[in-house]
Scaffold this motif. Structure first.
Motif, PDB file in Angstrom:
ATOM      1  N   GLU A  76       1.722   7.348  -6.481  1.00  0.00           N
ATOM      2  CA  GLU A  76       0.792   8.462  -6.654  1.00  0.00           C
ATOM      3  C   GLU A  76       1.469   9.792  -6.363  1.00  0.00           C
ATOM      4  O   GLU A  76       1.317  10.759  -7.117  1.00  0.00           O
ATOM      5  CB  GLU A  76      -0.420   8.280  -5.744  1.00  0.00           C
ATOM      6  CG  GLU A  76      -1.520   9.313  -5.934  1.00  0.00           C
ATOM      7  CD  GLU A  76      -2.147   9.249  -7.318  1.00  0.00           C
ATOM      8  OE1 GLU A  76      -1.790  10.113  -8.160  1.00  0.00           O
ATOM      9  OE2 GLU A  76      -2.961   8.353  -7.561  1.00  0.00           O
TER      10      GLU A  76
ATOM     11  N   ILE B 295      -0.554   2.061 -10.342  1.00  0.00           N
ATOM     12  CA  ILE B 295      -1.111   2.302  -9.004  1.00  0.00           C
ATOM     13  C   ILE B 295      -2.273   1.349  -8.750  1.00  0.00           C
ATOM     14  O   ILE B 295      -2.393   0.754  -7.668  1.00  0.00           O
ATOM     15  CB  ILE B 295      -1.564   3.764  -8.867  1.00  0.00           C
ATOM     16  CG1 ILE B 295      -0.356   4.704  -8.902  1.00  0.00           C
ATOM     17  CG2 ILE B 295      -2.357   3.975  -7.574  1.00  0.00           C
ATOM     18  CD1 ILE B 295      -0.726   6.167  -9.064  1.00  0.00           C
TER      19      ILE B 295
ATOM     20  N   SER C  59       0.828  -1.214   0.000  1.00  0.00           N
ATOM     21  CA  SER C  59       0.000   0.000   0.000  1.00  0.00           C
ATOM     22  C   SER C  59       0.857   1.257   0.000  1.00  0.00           C
ATOM     23  O   SER C  59       0.545   2.233  -0.697  1.00  0.00           O
ATOM     24  CB  SER C  59      -0.932   0.007   1.220  1.00  0.00           C
ATOM     25  OG  SER C  59      -1.917  -0.989   1.104  1.00  0.00           O
TER      26      SER C  59
ATOM     27  N   THR D 147      -1.146  -2.169  -8.015  1.00  0.00           N
ATOM     28  CA  THR D 147      -0.454  -2.217  -6.719  1.00  0.00           C
ATOM     29  C   THR D 147      -1.464  -2.150  -5.574  1.00  0.00           C
ATOM     30  O   THR D 147      -1.338  -2.881  -4.587  1.00  0.00           O
ATOM     31  CB  THR D 147       0.583  -1.088  -6.621  1.00  0.00           C
ATOM     32  OG1 THR D 147       1.502  -1.219  -7.730  1.00  0.00           O
ATOM     33  CG2 THR D 147       1.382  -1.175  -5.330  1.00  0.00           C
ATOM     34  N   ARG D 148      -2.485  -1.311  -5.703  1.00  0.00           N
ATOM     35  CA  ARG D 148      -3.535  -1.268  -4.666  1.00  0.00           C
ATOM     36  C   ARG D 148      -4.318  -2.584  -4.639  1.00  0.00           C
ATOM     37  O   ARG D 148      -4.674  -3.091  -3.569  1.00  0.00           O
ATOM     38  CB  ARG D 148      -4.471  -0.094  -4.907  1.00  0.00           C
ATOM     39  CG  ARG D 148      -3.811   1.259  -4.729  1.00  0.00           C
ATOM     40  CD  ARG D 148      -4.789   2.346  -4.331  1.00  0.00           C
ATOM     41  NE  ARG D 148      -4.143   3.655  -4.327  1.00  0.00           N
ATOM     42  CZ  ARG D 148      -3.329   4.101  -3.382  1.00  0.00           C
ATOM     43  NH1 ARG D 148      -3.044   3.322  -2.351  1.00  0.00           N
ATOM     44  NH2 ARG D 148      -2.788   5.308  -3.456  1.00  0.00           N
ATOM     45  N   GLU D 149      -4.583  -3.136  -5.818  1.00  0.00           N
ATOM     46  CA  GLU D 149      -5.244  -4.437  -5.864  1.00  0.00           C
ATOM     47  C   GLU D 149      -4.369  -5.502  -5.203  1.00  0.00           C
ATOM     48  O   GLU D 149      -4.853  -6.345  -4.432  1.00  0.00           O
ATOM     49  CB  GLU D 149      -5.527  -4.819  -7.316  1.00  0.00           C
ATOM     50  CG  GLU D 149      -6.127  -6.195  -7.531  1.00  0.00           C
ATOM     51  CD  GLU D 149      -7.615  -6.279  -7.218  1.00  0.00           C
ATOM     52  OE1 GLU D 149      -8.164  -7.400  -7.297  1.00  0.00           O
ATOM     53  OE2 GLU D 149      -8.231  -5.238  -6.905  1.00  0.00           O
TER      54      GLU D 149
ATOM     55  N   SER E 107       4.365  -6.233  -8.082  1.00  0.00           N
ATOM     56  CA  SER E 107       3.507  -5.979  -6.930  1.00  0.00           C
ATOM     57  C   SER E 107       2.745  -7.226  -6.471  1.00  0.00           C
ATOM     58  O   SER E 107       2.744  -7.553  -5.278  1.00  0.00           O
ATOM     59  CB  SER E 107       2.538  -4.827  -7.219  1.00  0.00           C
ATOM     60  OG  SER E 107       3.228  -3.607  -7.346  1.00  0.00           O
TER      61      SER E 107
ATOM     62  N   ALA F 158       2.081   1.970  -3.459  1.00  0.00           N
ATOM     63  CA  ALA F 158       1.049   2.618  -4.285  1.00  0.00           C
ATOM     64  C   ALA F 158       0.955   4.104  -3.960  1.00  0.00           C
ATOM     65  O   ALA F 158       0.823   4.945  -4.864  1.00  0.00           O
ATOM     66  CB  ALA F 158      -0.300   1.934  -4.064  1.00  0.00           C
ATOM     67  N   ASP F 159       1.039   4.444  -2.677  1.00  0.00           N
ATOM     68  CA  ASP F 159       0.985   5.856  -2.274  1.00  0.00           C
ATOM     69  C   ASP F 159       2.174   6.635  -2.845  1.00  0.00           C
ATOM     70  O   ASP F 159       2.031   7.791  -3.272  1.00  0.00           O
ATOM     71  CB  ASP F 159       0.989   5.965  -0.743  1.00  0.00           C
ATOM     72  CG  ASP F 159      -0.286   5.446  -0.105  1.00  0.00           C
ATOM     73  OD1 ASP F 159      -1.305   5.317  -0.822  1.00  0.00           O
ATOM     74  OD2 ASP F 159      -0.259   5.153   1.105  1.00  0.00           O
TER      75      ASP F 159
ATOM     76  N   ALA G  86      -2.297  -5.144  -2.823  1.00  0.00           N
ATOM     77  CA  ALA G  86      -2.280  -4.984  -1.363  1.00  0.00           C
ATOM     78  C   ALA G  86      -3.414  -5.750  -0.697  1.00  0.00           C
ATOM     79  O   ALA G  86      -3.358  -6.010   0.514  1.00  0.00           O
ATOM     80  CB  ALA G  86      -2.351  -3.499  -1.010  1.00  0.00           C
ATOM     81  N   THR G  87      -4.431  -6.138  -1.475  1.00  0.00           N
ATOM     82  CA  THR G  87      -5.522  -6.951  -0.906  1.00  0.00           C
ATOM     83  C   THR G  87      -5.210  -8.444  -0.975  1.00  0.00           C
ATOM     84  O   THR G  87      -5.895  -9.248  -0.332  1.00  0.00           O
ATOM     85  CB  THR G  87      -6.841  -6.696  -1.654  1.00  0.00           C
ATOM     86  OG1 THR G  87      -6.782  -7.265  -2.985  1.00  0.00           O
ATOM     87  CG2 THR G  87      -7.143  -5.197  -1.762  1.00  0.00           C
TER      88      THR G  87
END
Length: 498
Positions: free
Chosen positions: A93, A122, A86, A125-127, A177, A89-90, A129-130
């Motif tokens: 961004e 991004i 996460s 990468t956010r996906e 990721s 991803a930040d 993180a799940t």
């Protein structure tokens, strides 16, 4: 002019601030090769910086460090692994402005394409993180009394990733990721045309995110020197490759020799856009423009062929050619430019050869874009037949052929008349007709009333036939970057039948 200078200066500063040309075991260092890796601009090949390339000894070190770090990482709690991903991803961004500037200079991306690419990186990468909390096994019944069958889903170990130059950031991150999130270590070999946006910037991002040392190494180097060695090395249990079909076929063959490896191969395409007689032609033109000319057509999903029902063929050709005239062509440091430079001189020559072949084989040129240096303006051909090179071969440039079909049946046959099967699109006002047609296409992905160029982080991505093996994104990424382990459990061993 001020914007252009600012963009180039910001990228030059970013490149010169890089600590070294490789990132191995958590340390920035120069490679040990006798060859160099140049960071250049796509527009004219101007050099921004030169690094010493990575050698086979660097590959050995990167894989060794990955082995040492991976076992402990796989045991880290899912919440801790998710937090690192996460944060990455930040950081992507937060660094969007400089990374988009980098993509525009190093890979020749337009402002539009570079922002699409960073958003895609991004998103995956956010996906990812799940993923640590979505990995689960199963408990299954046994035919033997008192026995329990547990199937665990576990990290594969060390993943070797080879990424291309066309979407260098995203197509590296798309494997990096998810692999890291699922408890693996990664060694990344970016394309030599885009060593920074495809590799070194990713190392910076994950280093800042707090990824433990050794879990990600980046080894830019000449494919002729380290490519085969990277794939055949005994350490990685999986190779994730995105690139051309001939090279991907070689990667698959090498991965099966000696130390058998799992592979995910996303390869070439020859995407058809099919326009049926009841289509909204203005919408079809928009979808075909996006599919053919985003990033100069240098996309595996890019439209190579537009197949149009003969009842609307002439009207479509006229509308399409008129819209192509409005596309802004030039240096992608200009925010308004959509079609920019071809990535290198070899690729430029390949595109020119296909354009010349269309002329020589009898296609009618309905729009001819200007050629200036590495920039090729859009080229549109009609009266294209299935045996022409521009219809059969992957173009990977801003040229497109339009073919005429007698009816829906012939259009489907023509769409499937290719060795490839990555993406495709069909335009019709009858949605269910479109679905029926789509399901007849032998491809991994088909879009109705939309561009062939589509990618969403939670939806599987991949192709059929010579377009590859395996699927990326979403649940399919979890499947590919993990392996299954059956653990049979009994309280005690019972009698045996002998």
């Amino acid at each position: 002019m001020t914007t252009t200078l600012t963009l180039r200066d910001s990228v030059t500063e970013l490149v010169h601030n890089l600590q070294a040309g490789a990132f191995i075991g958590g340390q920035w260092k120069e490679g040990a090769s006798n060859r160099t890796i140049q960071v250049t601009t796509a527009i004219n090949g101007a050099e921004l910086r030169t690094f010493t390339g990575s050698s086979t000894s660097d590959v050995d070190e990167a894989y060794a460090e990955a082995v040492k770090a991976q076992e402990a990482w796989a045991k880290v709690s899912p919440v801790e692994r998710a937090a690192v991903i996460s944060r990455a991803a930040d950081i992507l961004e937060r660094r969007r402005p400089e990374i988009t500037a980098l993509l525009r200079l190093e890979s020749g991306s337009s402002a539009l394409k570079s922002n699409i690419e960073v958003s895609a990186a991004i998103g995956i990468t956010r996906e990812s993180a799940t993923f640590p909390t979505r990995v689960h096994g199963t408990i299954q019944p046994s035919a033997f009394p008192g026995k329990e069958n547990r199937v665990y889903r576990e990290a594969r170990g060390v993943i070797g990733v080879i990424s291309p130059w066309n979407f260098p950031l995203h197509l590296s991150v798309r494997s990096v990721s998810p692999a890291l999130a699922l408890g693996n270590a990664v060694v990344l070999k970016p394309a030599s045309d885009t060593p920074v946006s495809g590799g070194l910037i990713i190392a910076e991002v994950f280093e800042e995110a707090g990824l433990p040392k050794g879990l990600l190494s980046v080894v830019p180097g000449a494919g002729s020197e380290i490519g085969d060695y990277f794939v055949q090395h005994p350490v990685p249990s999986m190779i994730s490759f995105t690139g051309s079909t001939p090279v991907g076929q070689r990667v698959g063959a090498l991965a099966a020799q000696g130390h058998m490896k799992h592979v995910a191969l996303e390869l070439g395409g020859n995407a058809p856009v099919i326009v049926l007689e009841d289509a909204d032609l203005d919408g079809a033109v928009n979808g075909a423009l996006m599919a053919a000319f985003l990033h100069q057509g240098q996309i595996c999903m890019a439209a190579n062929r537009i197949i149009v029902d003969e009842k609307v063929h002439d009207e479509f050709v006229e509308k399409f050619a008129n819209r192509v005239k409005d596309l802004r062509v030039g240096d992608t440091q200009d925010d308004a430019v959509l079609v920019g430079p071809i990535i290198n001189d070899d690729q430029f020559a390949s595109v020119i050869e296909l354009i010349d072949s269309a002329r020589n084989q009898g296609a009618r040129e309905v729009f001819t874009g200007q050629i200036d240096g590495r920039i090729i303006g859009p080229h549109v051909f009609s009266d294209v037949t299935e045996d022409m090179s521009i219809a059969k071969d992957e173009i990977f440039g801003p040229a497109i052929g339009i073919l005429k079909a007698r009816d829906e049946t012939e259009a489907l046959r023509m769409a499937n008349n290719t060795e490839f099967g990555l993406s495709s699109a069909v335009f019709t006002r009858d949605i269910e007709r479109g679905v029926r047609f789509a399901r007849g296409i032998k491809a991994g992905m088909t879009h109705i009333n939309d561009s062939t160029v589509n990618d969403e982080p939670n939806i599987m991505f991949g192709g059929e036939k010579n377009s590859g093996i395996g699927r990326f994104n979403g649940e399919q990424a979890i499947d590919d970057f993990t392996t299954l382990h059956w653990v049979g459990v009994r309280a005690e061993m019972g009698p045996v039948p002998f």
